[in-house]
Every structure is written in C-alpha cells, then in structure tokens.
Design an enzyme around this catalytic site. Structure first.
Site: not given
Length: 443
Positions: A290-291, A294, A313, A366
């Site tokens: 996920h990070e 980004h 998100e 999300y």
C-alpha cells in the site's frame, strides 16, 4: 451531477476542506530549509527560503506556520512587516508585481503537532527521535509553507542533529558534514512535492540497500525481521511498474521507527512504519504494498483538492489486491467480494468523490475506492484497464489530479459506456452491486 461528452462531472461547488490553509495568490517553486534540531530539548531553529511566483500583483501574502517565534521575514532580501497568529504568518511586502519573488523566514521554538480530528499531525517526538507525518495539514508544524496539495515545489532540506542520530528526509542525500558532536545532513528533492509530503525522520538507525534504489532504515535489533518483511519490495516494484508504469522517483526508502505507530505513514520517496508492523513473517505485507503504491498515487500524482483523496487511498488499496494476485495470494475478485459484504453492512450515506473533511480517512474511502477500480477493470477488461492506469500516471507525472481528470481519460479510452458506473460508484451514496467476476485476474 452532469454528463458531458460521456464524462460524469460533479456540479457541487468546490469549497476547500481546509479553507484556512494555503494562499492562492502565489505558487512556490522551491523551498530551501536549514534546520538545527536539539533532540533532548525538542528545540528547532530554522531558516526557510522560498522561491515563489506571484500570480498577480500582491501587497499581502500568507504562509502557514505553527506557534514558533519568528525573528525576521525578508521579501526579495528586504525586511518586511509581518504578523503571526492562529497558524498564519501574514506578510506585507509592499507592492509585488506578478512574477518571481523570494521570501526568507527565520524562526525558532519547540515544534509540536498540528491539532486535527485525526490527532496530532506533523512533527512529533518519539521515545528517542522524531517522526514527521504531515497528511493532510501537518507541514506548518515544522516549516513555513503554502500548505495546499496543489502547490508542488522542489526542496533542499538541511538538518543538523546530534551525531549518534541518523536523519532521513525526502530526495537524495547530497552531503553530510560532521562538526564536533553534531552532523548536518543535506537532502535534495528535485521532483515537485506537496508540502504535506515533506518529511524528516530522526533516529538511531541502521541503514541498508537490499536492491538498487531500495533502501531501509531501522533499529539494529530488528535487522533480520525488517530485511525479511521488506524483502519483496523489489518484486513489488516490478509488478507495480508493469501495472502502473515506471517508478516515478530516483529511490525509495522504508523507515521503521523504534516506536509503535497506529498506521504506516507516506511521504514522497519514503514510507514510515512502526515496530508493530514488523513481525518477521510478512504479516503486514499488504501495508508494505500500500505505501509503496502511494509513490505513484499520492506522491507523483497528487490530488488538487482533498475531496478527491480516493485517487490516493482507493488506488493504493487496490494495489494491495494487485500484489496479492501477483504474489500467489487471494485474487482481487475474492477480496472485492469480502469488502463489498463488509461495506454493504455499513450505513449507505457515503459519497466517495466528496466524503467531507471529517471522513477523509474513513475506511470507505479506501475500500470503496478499490471496489470502484475493480468495477472499472471488470467493465474494461485487464489489458485496457492497466493501459489506462499507465497512461494516467504518465500523463500527470509529478502533477495535480482530480476525479474529473480520471473519469474523462477513462471515457476516452474505452468504447464501454461508463457514465452509470462512475455515477453510482463515485457520486451515489448507496453502495452499488458487487462487480462481476474477472476471468483473467493477472496480466
């Protein structure tokens, strides 16, 4: 809502979620931050030099800055009058013509987080060090800025701290210089960056580079766990590069601080995790994915307006599902079915494309965001869908984006009618029916 050339558009007036932040009379081209931080005393002395452009004649401008003591403000090298209250530094520079100008702010004090509905944001002391988590309005906790997500600039960040500590900031490490008991670390961030993504991490870190351009910083005692739990980031880079296009920055650093964190934190070219996100068995690998995602969705492509946060998100959450598929885990269809059931049990009062400031980090941003992308993928098919994502990231690389930008591009890149899909998923409060099953879950 209105429909125009096959694109769903919102007719709701775009009132900013954080109207006291930012100044639309100018744009910042570059920040040069020189900081001296005393860790034990939590004292920060700073000089910020901003290279900016007035969008029209200015006789007044404002910067966002927390409760520091401001020693002086200079505009184009000349001392300027100023007032500082309520988190705003108001500067009276005389009459500025449209075009380039510079601002220098000298300030000092004890940095503390900016209060928000989600807790303190920005500069925060750890047990032994500092974390900076600025999203969405925490940047003024440590430097004067035009704190709006659509004002992206280059940065030079210089931090002097006690030599036993490592300082990590956005961009590439340009130099280190030790003098007596302190070391100055200088980082250069050349790609444009929103103020909330600027970050400094200070701690007693061991550093490693397990793959070219992929870096780790962590407490030495957690070395083996960190190396294992973050050991597939190079493969993640390959998978996301195939689906989303080339990684948009020079390098990527994952920092594990020596404290527990409620959630991981994103910054440009960097992500920050707590000790509770490291277990040695990749139990939180979806957060690692996920990070990393980004960096495409949030850092290279940054929302022009916070109401469009699903573009960050929702996309990063869908990247978790893509990684799950690619790494032999659950397919996106199964994950979509599970999360659709959970969201269906919640109140049906949520508009994804305009959730409202209090719901900026609602779980539905999300999960419904990811479901929207899954519905679009199901409607378009794998190859056209991922081609769309690659075109999306390439066309807006290091820029600002809106929901309308995305829906317009999608409408141009498929013969499938998308108006009803976007109307239901983005602008309707009721959760639409679950997207149908995909026949080919991977490329």
């Amino acid at each position: 809502m209105a429909e125009e050339t096959g694109v769903v558009l919102s007719t709701t007036p775009r009132r900013p979620y954080f109207p006291t932040h930012g100044d639309d009379g100018y744009r910042v081209e570059h920040y040069d931050l020189s900081l001296d931080y005393r860790i034990a005393a939590n004292r920060l002395g700073g000089t910020a030099r901003l290279s900016a452009e007035a969008l029209g004649p200015l006789d007044r401008l404002s910067l966002d800055l927390g409760p520091f003591r401001v020693g002086a403000v200079l505009v184009n090298g000349e001392v300027a009058r100023f007032t500082h209250r309520g988190g705003k530094l108001h500067v009276a520079p005389g009459r500025l013509r449209a075009g380039p100008f510079s601002v220098e702010v000298r300030y000092s004090g004890s940095p503390r987080p900016v209060s928000s509905p989600w807790g303190g944001l920005g500069w925060e002391q750890l047990t032994d060090g500092v974390i900076v988590a600025g999203q969405p309005t925490g940047a003024p906790s440590w430097f004067p800025c035009n704190d709006r997500p659509d004002d992206k600039a280059g940065y030079r960040i210089s931090v002097t701290a006690a030599s036993p500590y490592t300082v990590i900031a956005n961009g590439e490490l340009a130099s280190t210089r030790r003098a007596s008991s302190a070391t100055t670390w200088v980082y250069e961030q050349t790609e444009p960056m929103a103020s909330y993504l600027a970050s400094v991490q200070v701690g007693r870190y061991q550093r490693a580079e397990p793959a070219p351009g992929i870096r780790l910083a962590f407490p030495a005692r957690l070395a083996s766990r960190v190396r294992h739990d973050f050991g597939r980031q190079d493969r993640m880079m390959e998978v996301f590069g195939e689906r989303f296009g080339p990684y948009p920055f020079t390098s990527y650093t994952a920092v594990v601080v020596d404290d527990e964190l409620e959630i991981p934190v994103e910054a440009q070219g960097m992500s920050i995790f707590g000790t509770n996100h490291v277990d040695g068995v990749r139990g939180e690998e979806r957060l690692v994915a996920h990070e990393l995602a980004h960096q495409w969705f949030g850092n290279s492509l940054t929302v022009a307006d916070w109401r469009d946060i699903w573009l960050h998100e929702g996309f990063a959450t869908y990247a978790e599902w893509i990684w799950s598929e690619a790494s032999g885990g659950e397919p996106a269809d199964d994950l979509a079915a599970r999360w659709h059931r959970r969201l269906a049990a919640l109140p049906q009062d949520f508009v994804l494309a305009d959730p409202g400031a209090p719901r900026l980090f609602d779980e539905r941003v999300y999960r419904r965001g990811a479901l929207t992308l899954h519905a679009l993928r199901r409607a378009m098919g794998d190859a056209p869908f991922f081609a769309l994502l690659r075109e999306w990231t390439a066309g807006h690389r290091h820029g600002s984006v809106t929901t309308e930008h995305f829906t317009a591009l999608a409408a141009r890149r498929t013969v499938q009618p998308l108006e009803k899909l976007f109307s239901a998923w983005l602008y309707g409060p009721r959760l639409p029916d679950r997207p149908g099953q995909l026949h080919s879950p991977t490329l």
